[in-house]
Each structure stands twice: as C-alpha cells, then as structure tokens.
Scaffold this motif. Structure first.
Motif, mmCIF file in Angstrom:
data_model
loop_
_atom_site.group_PDB
_atom_site.id
_atom_site.type_symbol
_atom_site.label_atom_id
_atom_site.label_comp_id
_atom_site.label_asym_id
_atom_site.label_seq_id
_atom_site.Cartn_x
_atom_site.Cartn_y
_atom_site.Cartn_z
ATOM 1 N N ASP A 1 43.584 -27.695 -31.316
ATOM 2 C CA ASP A 1 42.107 -28.299 -30.946
ATOM 3 C C ASP A 1 41.293 -27.243 -31.014
ATOM 4 N N PRO A 2 40.282 -27.269 -31.903
ATOM 5 C CA PRO A 2 39.237 -26.330 -32.284
ATOM 6 C C PRO A 2 38.593 -25.952 -31.063
ATOM 7 N N ALA A 3 38.231 -27.018 -30.055
ATOM 8 C CA ALA A 3 37.429 -26.678 -28.858
ATOM 9 C C ALA A 3 38.094 -25.619 -28.048
ATOM 10 N N ALA B 1 48.810 -24.444 -31.868
ATOM 11 C CA ALA B 1 48.388 -22.915 -31.449
ATOM 12 C C ALA B 1 49.540 -22.561 -30.356
ATOM 13 N N PHE B 2 49.596 -21.268 -30.588
ATOM 14 C CA PHE B 2 50.627 -20.508 -29.733
ATOM 15 C C PHE B 2 49.715 -19.790 -28.597
ATOM 16 N N ARG C 1 35.839 -22.417 -37.346
ATOM 17 C CA ARG C 1 36.146 -23.709 -36.478
ATOM 18 C C ARG C 1 36.070 -24.924 -37.436
ATOM 19 N N ASP C 2 35.211 -25.008 -38.554
ATOM 20 C CA ASP C 2 35.358 -25.932 -39.378
ATOM 21 C C ASP C 2 36.638 -26.219 -40.096
ATOM 22 N N TRP C 3 37.291 -25.016 -40.330
ATOM 23 C CA TRP C 3 38.718 -25.271 -41.014
ATOM 24 C C TRP C 3 39.656 -25.773 -40.055
ATOM 25 N N GLN C 4 39.590 -25.165 -38.818
ATOM 26 C CA GLN C 4 40.491 -25.711 -37.774
ATOM 27 C C GLN C 4 40.403 -27.179 -37.772
ATOM 28 N N ASP D 1 39.132 -18.133 -29.520
ATOM 29 C CA ASP D 1 39.988 -16.866 -29.134
ATOM 30 C C ASP D 1 40.815 -16.498 -30.185
ATOM 31 N N LEU D 2 41.093 -17.450 -31.308
ATOM 32 C CA LEU D 2 42.048 -16.791 -32.275
ATOM 33 C C LEU D 2 41.319 -16.325 -33.170
ATOM 34 N N PHE D 3 39.815 -16.676 -33.593
ATOM 35 C CA PHE D 3 39.215 -15.814 -34.405
ATOM 36 C C PHE D 3 38.859 -14.460 -33.804
#
Length: 229
Positions: A35-37, A85-86, A69-72, A42-44
């Motif tokens: 879920d990009p939101a 996501a972990f 975000r766009d890629w996710q 955090d991951l970036f």
C-alpha cells in the motif's frame, strides 16, 4: 515393445488459490499487502543513499519520493506480481519488499522474487522470517513447487537461496537484458515433498532458544537446512 516413460501421476491435484491474504504474521515480521500510502515513504527513506539495493532489480534507484510512490502505485494493484511490504515488529519500520510472481496455479508453481531489503533489515531475523513465511504460505495453500531466480552474479541472493533450502537447478545463459546489461539467471526450487523437513529446520532456527541474550544465532539456518537435504 519400447517402454513408455511417463511422469508420475498427480492424483487429486486442484489448483491452489492465488495469493491474497492482506497480512501474513510472524514472530518478528508482518507481511502487509503493498500500500503506497502506508509503505512508500518509510521504505524510500530506509533506502536513501543505498543505490546498491537496486543493482539486481529491473527498476530503481528512484530519483525522488514521488517517483518511488508512483512505482509502488503501479505495482500495488497487480495480482502477478503480488507484493508484500515487510514490517519489523520490534521497530515498526518497513524494511523490505517481496512478491509472488509467475504464478501458474494450474501447475501448482509459484515464484518468490522482487526481494529488496533495506540496509537496516538486511541480515536480520525479521528478513529471514519474511521469506520463510512466504515459502510456508505457498506450500500450505497447495503449491507443488516454489521457485527462486536471481542474476547469476548476485552471490548474496544465491547464498540466501541455499540457506533457505532451495536446490540449485542450473543457469539460463543470456536469459534477459536488464537495464541494458546481460543477465544470466540462476534457478532454484523447493518442491512440496521437501518442505516438511525444511519447515522443521526453519522452525528450529526461529525458535527463541536458538538465540542467545544478545540475539546471536546458535545454529545457522544453512546448517539446519543442510541436515535435511
């Protein structure tokens, strides 16, 4: 008369379900449907300045948070690959991604890939458990074969595959062109008849008694899975 050589019958096989649980929970990590939101920021940040994380993936590094975000967002709605996501349960941080892909339900075959672990989660119990949970879910769902593929030059990924108990099946030469470079692909697999003993090895490794007061492992996962080979 010439003997006919045929593969073993597979009686009662029914196609397993597609990946779909929103959460897969472990002791050290929770796998959350991408879920990009909730996950992109955090991951970036966790991967900032660590361009080597993307060396063997067909995308990245990303110029800025918006691009990431766009890629996710482009991945999050797909059923194949199906991304998780972990989330590290101790820190609450998002430390990596992984996906089910090349899902062939009619044959009971599924691959685990798109694995990208941020530096803070690399070589951690949470990272190892995340992959163990993905393998375990696939076999519990009824898949017959779980695959792992990587760039043949990606020695950390090859070591990880062996540590989890995957069997190396060979190298497909000049298999792909990724980011303008040749990729020879190393293939690994675990099949359903192998998983029960490997699952015991994974459980032994993850058991609290396998870690000392400082959190250091007493027996490595590779040692435990090698005994089951």
């Amino acid at each position: 008369m010439t003997q006919r050589l045929l593969g073993a019958a597979v009686p009662g096989f029914a196609p397993p379900p597609a990946p779909g649980p929103a959460l897969i929970e472990g002791r050290h990590v929770t796998l959350e449907r991408l879920d990009p939101a909730r996950h992109a920021d955090d991951l970036f940040a966790a991967n900032a300045g660590q361009d080597r994380v993307w060396d063997y993936l067909p995308y990245g590094p990303f110029a800025d948070l918006r691009a990431y975000r766009d890629w996710q967002a482009s991945m999050a709605g797909l059923s194949d690959p199906f991304f998780y996501a972990f989330r590290d349960r101790e820190t609450g941080g998002i430390g990596g991604l992984g996906a089910y892909l090349r899902i062939e339900r009619g044959h009971g075959v599924i691959e685990i890939g798109h694995i990208g672990i941020a530096p803070f989660m690399q070589r951690s119990t949470a990272a190892t458990e995340a992959i163990s949970l993905m393998i375990g879910w696939a076999f519990a769902a009824g898949y017959r074969r779980v695959e792992w593929k990587c760039d043949a030059l990606n020695e950390p990924s090859r070591r990880a595959a062996r540590r989890y108990g995957f069997t190396h099946e060979g190298v497909f030469r000049q298999h792909l062109i990724v980011k303008g470079r040749n990729r020879d692909t190393a293939w690994f697999s675990i099949i359903d008849s192998e998983w029960p003993s490997l699952a015991r090895a994974h459980a032994l490794w993850l058991a609290p008694g396998n870690f000392d007061a400082r959190g250091c492992q007493r027996q490595s996962l590779g040692e435990l899975t090698a005994r089951e080979a």
